[in-house]
Motif scaffolding. Sequence first.
Motif, PDB file in Angstrom:
ATOM      1  N   GLU A   1      12.395 -12.782   4.520  1.00 34.79           N
ATOM      2  CA  GLU A   1      12.486 -11.427   5.088  1.00 34.79           C
ATOM      3  C   GLU A   1      13.117 -10.512   4.054  1.00 34.79           C
ATOM      4  N   LYS A   2      12.428  -9.402   3.772  1.00 35.00           N
ATOM      5  CA  LYS A   2      13.029  -8.399   2.899  1.00 35.00           C
ATOM      6  C   LYS A   2      13.767  -7.432   3.820  1.00 35.00           C
ATOM      7  N   ALA A   3      15.065  -7.701   3.973  1.00 41.02           N
ATOM      8  CA  ALA A   3      15.851  -6.988   4.987  1.00 41.02           C
ATOM      9  C   ALA A   3      16.061  -5.517   4.639  1.00 41.02           C
TER      10      ALA A   3
ATOM     11  N   LEU B   1       5.035 -21.012  -3.123  1.00 37.06           N
ATOM     12  CA  LEU B   1       4.606 -20.573  -1.785  1.00 37.06           C
ATOM     13  C   LEU B   1       3.264 -19.860  -1.761  1.00 37.06           C
ATOM     14  N   ASN B   2       3.035 -18.928  -2.695  1.00 34.16           N
ATOM     15  CA  ASN B   2       1.870 -18.050  -2.561  1.00 34.16           C
ATOM     16  C   ASN B   2       0.659 -18.385  -3.422  1.00 34.16           C
ATOM     17  N   HIS B   3       0.777 -19.403  -4.269  1.00 37.54           N
ATOM     18  CA  HIS B   3      -0.391 -19.771  -5.088  1.00 37.54           C
ATOM     19  C   HIS B   3      -0.354 -21.290  -5.250  1.00 37.54           C
TER      20      HIS B   3
ATOM     21  N   SER C   1      -2.015  -3.658   5.049  1.00 38.17           N
ATOM     22  CA  SER C   1      -1.449  -4.579   4.057  1.00 38.17           C
ATOM     23  C   SER C   1      -0.426  -3.864   3.193  1.00 38.17           C
ATOM     24  N   PHE C   2       0.784  -4.409   3.186  1.00 42.55           N
ATOM     25  CA  PHE C   2       1.846  -3.829   2.357  1.00 42.55           C
ATOM     26  C   PHE C   2       1.532  -4.042   0.882  1.00 42.55           C
ATOM     27  N   THR C   3       1.069  -5.242   0.531  1.00 44.04           N
ATOM     28  CA  THR C   3       0.890  -5.550  -0.886  1.00 44.04           C
ATOM     29  C   THR C   3      -0.356  -4.865  -1.479  1.00 44.04           C
ATOM     30  N   TYR C   4      -1.406  -4.662  -0.663  1.00 44.02           N
ATOM     31  CA  TYR C   4      -2.636  -4.056  -1.203  1.00 44.02           C
ATOM     32  C   TYR C   4      -2.818  -2.599  -0.764  1.00 44.02           C
TER      33      TYR C   4
ATOM     34  N   VAL D   1       4.294 -17.445  12.647  1.00 49.75           N
ATOM     35  CA  VAL D   1       4.961 -17.814  11.396  1.00 49.75           C
ATOM     36  C   VAL D   1       4.255 -17.084  10.252  1.00 49.75           C
ATOM     37  N   ASP D   2       5.022 -16.488   9.352  1.00 51.13           N
ATOM     38  CA  ASP D   2       4.394 -15.871   8.179  1.00 51.13           C
ATOM     39  C   ASP D   2       5.273 -16.078   6.947  1.00 51.13           C
ATOM     40  N   ASP D   3       4.678 -15.860   5.785  1.00 53.11           N
ATOM     41  CA  ASP D   3       5.426 -16.077   4.545  1.00 53.11           C
ATOM     42  C   ASP D   3       6.462 -14.991   4.306  1.00 53.11           C
ATOM     43  N   PHE D   4       6.068 -13.717   4.508  1.00 52.31           N
ATOM     44  CA  PHE D   4       6.955 -12.589   4.238  1.00 52.31           C
ATOM     45  C   PHE D   4       7.007 -11.641   5.424  1.00 52.31           C
ATOM     46  N   LEU D   5       8.152 -11.028   5.604  1.00 52.36           N
ATOM     47  CA  LEU D   5       8.285  -9.915   6.559  1.00 52.36           C
ATOM     48  C   LEU D   5       8.807  -8.718   5.777  1.00 52.36           C
ATOM     49  N   ALA D   6       7.996  -7.651   5.753  1.00 51.35           N
ATOM     50  CA  ALA D   6       8.398  -6.423   5.043  1.00 51.35           C
ATOM     51  C   ALA D   6       8.508  -5.302   6.073  1.00 51.35           C
ATOM     52  N   ASN D   7       7.402  -4.577   6.303  1.00 47.16           N
ATOM     53  CA  ASN D   7       7.446  -3.515   7.318  1.00 47.16           C
ATOM     54  C   ASN D   7       7.023  -3.996   8.704  1.00 47.16           C
ATOM     55  N   GLY D   8       6.555  -5.216   8.782  1.00 45.40           N
ATOM     56  CA  GLY D   8       6.257  -5.802  10.089  1.00 45.40           C
ATOM     57  C   GLY D   8       4.822  -5.638  10.572  1.00 45.40           C
ATOM     58  N   ALA D   9       3.941  -5.047   9.740  1.00 45.19           N
ATOM     59  CA  ALA D   9       2.571  -4.793  10.203  1.00 45.19           C
ATOM     60  C   ALA D   9       1.809  -6.096  10.494  1.00 45.19           C
ATOM     61  N   ALA D  10       1.979  -7.085   9.634  1.00 46.40           N
ATOM     62  CA  ALA D  10       1.256  -8.354   9.830  1.00 46.40           C
ATOM     63  C   ALA D  10       1.700  -9.016  11.142  1.00 46.40           C
ATOM     64  N   ILE D  11       3.013  -9.013  11.382  1.00 52.69           N
ATOM     65  CA  ILE D  11       3.532  -9.633  12.613  1.00 52.69           C
ATOM     66  C   ILE D  11       3.051  -8.842  13.838  1.00 52.69           C
TER      67      ILE D  11
ATOM     68  N   SER E   1      10.350  -3.800  -4.944  1.00 58.35           N
ATOM     69  CA  SER E   1      10.118  -4.245  -3.565  1.00 58.35           C
ATOM     70  C   SER E   1       9.165  -5.430  -3.383  1.00 58.35           C
ATOM     71  N   ILE E   2       8.532  -5.905  -4.455  1.00 63.48           N
ATOM     72  CA  ILE E   2       7.625  -7.057  -4.284  1.00 63.48           C
ATOM     73  C   ILE E   2       8.242  -8.276  -4.963  1.00 63.48           C
ATOM     74  N   LEU E   3       8.289  -9.360  -4.219  1.00 69.04           N
ATOM     75  CA  LEU E   3       8.786 -10.620  -4.769  1.00 69.04           C
ATOM     76  C   LEU E   3       7.609 -11.571  -4.938  1.00 69.04           C
ATOM     77  N   LYS E   4       7.448 -12.085  -6.140  1.00 67.82           N
ATOM     78  CA  LYS E   4       6.393 -13.080  -6.372  1.00 67.82           C
ATOM     79  C   LYS E   4       7.011 -14.466  -6.365  1.00 67.82           C
TER      80      LYS E   4
HETATM   81  P1  5GP Z   1       4.441  -6.464   6.367  1.00 69.06           P
HETATM   82  O1  5GP Z   1       3.183  -6.523   7.155  1.00 69.06           O
HETATM   83  O2  5GP Z   1       5.629  -7.044   7.112  1.00 69.06           O
HETATM   84  O3  5GP Z   1       4.733  -5.094   5.803  1.00 69.06           O
HETATM   85  O4  5GP Z   1       4.216  -7.374   5.070  1.00 69.06           O
HETATM   86  C1  5GP Z   1       4.080  -8.762   5.237  1.00 69.06           C
HETATM   87  C2  5GP Z   1       2.829  -9.272   4.614  1.00 69.06           C
HETATM   88  O5  5GP Z   1       2.600  -8.695   3.334  1.00 69.06           O
HETATM   89  C3  5GP Z   1       2.957 -10.775   4.425  1.00 69.06           C
HETATM   90  O6  5GP Z   1       1.944 -11.402   5.176  1.00 69.06           O
HETATM   91  C4  5GP Z   1       2.774 -11.004   2.940  1.00 69.06           C
HETATM   92  O7  5GP Z   1       1.535 -11.640   2.700  1.00 69.06           O
HETATM   93  C5  5GP Z   1       2.730  -9.641   2.292  1.00 69.06           C
HETATM   94  N1  5GP Z   1       3.986  -9.309   1.582  1.00 69.06           N
HETATM   95  C6  5GP Z   1       4.855  -8.312   1.889  1.00 69.06           C
HETATM   96  N2  5GP Z   1       5.818  -8.220   0.977  1.00 69.06           N
HETATM   97  C7  5GP Z   1       5.604  -9.197   0.084  1.00 69.06           C
HETATM   98  C8  5GP Z   1       6.288  -9.606  -1.119  1.00 69.06           C
HETATM   99  O8  5GP Z   1       7.300  -9.069  -1.547  1.00 69.06           O
HETATM  100  N3  5GP Z   1       5.745 -10.672  -1.779  1.00 69.06           N
HETATM  101  C9  5GP Z   1       4.636 -11.313  -1.358  1.00 69.06           C
HETATM  102  N4  5GP Z   1       4.215 -12.349  -2.077  1.00 69.06           N
HETATM  103  N5  5GP Z   1       3.947 -10.944  -0.245  1.00 69.06           N
HETATM  104  C10 5GP Z   1       4.435  -9.909   0.468  1.00 69.06           C
END
Ligand code: 5GP
Length: 196
Positions: free
Chosen positions: A155-157, A26-28, A98-101, A123-133, A18-21
């Motif tokens: 977007e991780k659909a 983009l991210n580093h 935070s999804f990643t941490y 605008v954000d780099d990733f959309l996973a569960n939507g918490a950041a948005i 589920s994590i894409l680097k």
């Molecule tokens: P959400 O809040 O939608 O669950 O996750 C979005 C946030 O988590 C983004 O701001 C992004 O920084 C981080 N994120 C979520 N999934 C990934 C992923 O697969 N790869 C990376 N690089 N960041 C992610």
Amino acid sequence: MKELEDRIRKEGRVIGDSILKVDSFLNHQVDPVLMDHIGAEFADLFHGVTITKVLTLEASGIAPALAAAYHLGVPLIFAKKSGSHNIGSDVYTSVVHSFTYNRDYTVQVSRAYLASDDRVLIVDDFLANGAAIRGMMELIAKAGASCAGVGVVVEKAFQDGGQQLRSSGVRVESLARIASMKDGEIQFVSEENTGN
Ligand code: 5GP
């Protein structure tokens, strides 16, 4: 956006299922030409929509959000994570998971930069569960401003943040939509639909 999908295919690394680097562009390390194209694409997609500011979260959202703001001709605001002492106390805050941490953190924006008449594109780099948005939408709501839409780079659909936001009436535009990353193989939604 084909250019972006090609880069993800070529340089993306899947961690687990589920994590894409995408640290190489983009991210580093950040590819400024690709960011410029991403910004132009967001400006095209939201053409005709009144937008007065672009909002993102530090740090990974800043590069694509700056490009979008540049092409839209409006300022960029990046919400700061708690621990930042130089922002003052006159702030709007929200808590984001935070999804990643896998932890909660507080984000904040100075009241000086969001006003009730602002129409804000998130605008954000990733959309996973939507918490950041959702956290950024809360900051906008606290300022009495309105959200003009959401633009995400990837977007991780297969996670349901995008669907939840869309079904609550938010316009979400994603430049690459990933259907699955099973066994390290990245499948885009478009490929899944066409059977490619
Ligand atoms: P959400 O809040 O939608 O669950 O996750 C979005 C946030 O988590 C983004 O701001 C992004 O920084 C981080 N994120 C979520 N999934 C990934 C992923 O697969 N790869 C990376 N690089 N960041 C992610």
